[in-house]
Design a protein around this motif. Sequence first.
Motif, PDB file in Angstrom:
ATOM      1  N   THR A  64     -19.455   9.825   3.517  1.00  0.00           N
ATOM      2  CA  THR A  64     -18.698   9.896   4.779  1.00  0.00           C
ATOM      3  C   THR A  64     -18.827   8.580   5.552  1.00  0.00           C
ATOM      4  O   THR A  64     -17.857   8.111   6.150  1.00  0.00           O
ATOM      5  N   THR A  65     -19.996   7.976   5.513  1.00  0.00           N
ATOM      6  CA  THR A  65     -20.163   6.699   6.213  1.00  0.00           C
ATOM      7  C   THR A  65     -19.285   5.622   5.575  1.00  0.00           C
ATOM      8  O   THR A  65     -18.636   4.828   6.265  1.00  0.00           O
ATOM      9  N   LEU A  66     -19.260   5.618   4.254  1.00  0.00           N
ATOM     10  CA  LEU A  66     -18.421   4.637   3.559  1.00  0.00           C
ATOM     11  C   LEU A  66     -16.948   4.839   3.925  1.00  0.00           C
ATOM     12  O   LEU A  66     -16.213   3.869   4.163  1.00  0.00           O
ATOM     13  N   GLN A  67     -16.515   6.100   3.989  1.00  0.00           N
ATOM     14  CA  GLN A  67     -15.114   6.373   4.317  1.00  0.00           C
ATOM     15  C   GLN A  67     -14.774   5.804   5.682  1.00  0.00           C
ATOM     16  O   GLN A  67     -13.718   5.193   5.874  1.00  0.00           O
ATOM     17  N   LYS A  68     -15.707   5.967   6.613  1.00  0.00           N
ATOM     18  CA  LYS A  68     -15.489   5.442   7.958  1.00  0.00           C
ATOM     19  C   LYS A  68     -15.382   3.902   7.930  1.00  0.00           C
ATOM     20  O   LYS A  68     -14.490   3.308   8.557  1.00  0.00           O
ATOM     21  N   VAL A  69     -16.281   3.273   7.181  1.00  0.00           N
ATOM     22  CA  VAL A  69     -16.251   1.802   7.080  1.00  0.00           C
ATOM     23  C   VAL A  69     -14.918   1.338   6.491  1.00  0.00           C
ATOM     24  O   VAL A  69     -14.304   0.377   6.972  1.00  0.00           O
ATOM     25  N   ILE A  70     -14.456   2.033   5.472  1.00  0.00           N
ATOM     26  CA  ILE A  70     -13.193   1.650   4.823  1.00  0.00           C
ATOM     27  C   ILE A  70     -12.020   1.860   5.781  1.00  0.00           C
ATOM     28  O   ILE A  70     -11.111   1.022   5.864  1.00  0.00           O
ATOM     29  N   ASN A  71     -12.061   2.972   6.526  1.00  0.00           N
ATOM     30  CA  ASN A  71     -11.006   3.205   7.521  1.00  0.00           C
ATOM     31  C   ASN A  71     -10.959   2.073   8.550  1.00  0.00           C
ATOM     32  O   ASN A  71      -9.890   1.636   8.965  1.00  0.00           O
ATOM     33  N   ASP A  72     -12.144   1.615   8.941  1.00  0.00           N
ATOM     34  CA  ASP A  72     -12.216   0.563   9.967  1.00  0.00           C
ATOM     35  C   ASP A  72     -11.793  -0.814   9.446  1.00  0.00           C
ATOM     36  O   ASP A  72     -11.275  -1.636  10.201  1.00  0.00           O
ATOM     37  N   THR A  73     -12.057  -1.088   8.181  1.00  0.00           N
ATOM     38  CA  THR A  73     -11.898  -2.467   7.682  1.00  0.00           C
ATOM     39  C   THR A  73     -10.736  -2.658   6.710  1.00  0.00           C
ATOM     40  O   THR A  73     -10.310  -3.789   6.483  1.00  0.00           O
TER      41      THR A  73
END
Lengths: 318, 318
Positions: B131-140
């Motif tokens: 879930t943290t990775l998904q958030k990072v990908i959404n942001d970047t």
Amino acid sequence: MHYPLAINIIEAAERIKPYINRTPILTSHLINELLDADIYFKCENMQKAGAFKSRGACNTVFSLADSELQRGVATHSSGNHAAALARAASLRGVKAYMVMPEDSSKVKVEAVKSYGGIITFCIPTLEARETTLQKVINDTNAIEIHPYNNYNIISGQATAAKELIEDVKDLDIIMAPVGGGGLLSGTALSTHYFSPNTKVIAAEPEQADDAFQSFYQHKFIPSINPNTIADGLRTSLGTLTYPIIRDHVHQIVTVSEDSIVKAMRLVWERMKIIIETSSAVTVAAIMENKFEHHNQKIGIIISGGNVDLDDLPWIISK
Amino acid sequence: MHYPLAINIIEAAERIKPYINRTPILTSHLINELLDADIYFKCENMQKAGAFKSRGACNTVFSLADSELQRGVATHSSGNHAAALARAASLRGVKAYMVMPEDSSKVKVEAVKSYGGIITFCIPTLEARETTLQKVINDTNAIEIHPYNNYNIISGQATAAKELIEDVKDLDIIMAPVGGGGLLSGTALSTHYFSPNTKVIAAEPEQADDAFQSFYQHKFIPSINPNTIADGLRTSLGTLTYPIIRDHVHQIVTVSEDSIVKAMRLVWERMKIIIETSSAVTVAAIMENKFEHHNQKIGIIISGGNVDLDDLPWIISK
């Protein structure tokens, strides 16, 4: 009696071939970048019994006649020579009597025992080591195999640099640590005979700087009970090793205790190999900028890898 | 989409050649005597960034088009993949976003930072990592480079076994540890293509035995928050790695936590090389007699050497 000749070193290499490893030479781009040099590590930490000492011990034991060996061999050593000699004696089928200082690292004592060596402990001074050894020899009639003040030992140790020179061409510099000078004098002779354009630079702990003092004061100066973490380098030069070093080594530099530990850890972390404190002095000398090393092609003899893994210098120092 | 072919692995080897080390293969008479086998250690602990992961990361990053890479790369990893990917991205000149569990070893976090990786920490569960990775990908809008469930990664990891097979002929067995299965599936494919008479045996911690369970129950079984000292092996197989392992691995064995630490220490003491806990499972499997290893010619892929030297398992366990 003259210095060992090229032919003595070539014969030593042939004699010990069945009993030792031709150790690997490793490189690390990262270490090269950090230290701004092109470095080749001759990994005698991966030698039989974990140190270059197996070369000299095997050469000496297998040079002697059965009649000379029948009462066994004896020596004093803080560890690596003792293990190497115990192993060589066991390969030849004779007894090995070892005098070891009582502060020898556990792993070195265990190694001697594992090869069947018979240990007598003494207090950690050169005098105690010598008198205890004399008593052992009086009791057993074993033949003394000195750790370094012996031309067969020196010729054996010289084979490490010979292999390095064969495997890596056109080295600008070959480095070795210096304790009693067996490795260094052998290294200097091999370099003189087999790669005469290569300079020999030795490194020594500041706190055991007898070779440095002897070299630059042009006279033999022993060290008295030196105190360094590099336990293999606490011994003084010998009457046979000193003249070879005087004549064939180009430079000797000294390093601090702190940088020995830092250099040891750097090699562990970056090269993923285990080297002992005594092996770290050469790397420490480069880190301390003690000689002109930039862009030089440097062969370093990593002398040994016998470390007590329960007792690491960066952990006990906390 | 089919498994990587021999040509994909051959191309991967060519592609990554400028960016990785052809790592040495080391042997030890003493280890061979102790374990009664003829063992060749492929030293990926001496690989760039300290682990085989540099192979897959470089193969993947250098396979992608500039347009795919312009927002950078992202992944979650307990460490070695993160460092390897950060390094590969930096070689290609793109950003690298890393999600790392907060219990990642200090040395692995430092390595990622040293290559310019941008780290987001999370709690050490697979769910939190994802879930943290998904958030990072959404942001970047960075492109995700999965640590193992990616055919370019698998083809890259396969090059380690390819080199081993080229350098050591007629191996009876090749061993690799198994975590997510990137190294193991690559090893199995290289062995299948380039040395089809060699058996592939994997080792896994008992306390993270999802590959063992999946392999013998013939269905994909993920592990839920496994607890093993071998931090690189806590991940579950992936949908791409599992079928390759099912089809091309011959045996999977499990080992105890205690024997992982014993095996790690054995290799440090006897071979004088630094291997991490995850690399010790293969040696532990031989020590535990988990398969017929006597007199076999065995290649072992030592997966990595990133160890926190202030935090060794035999010292903290006191």
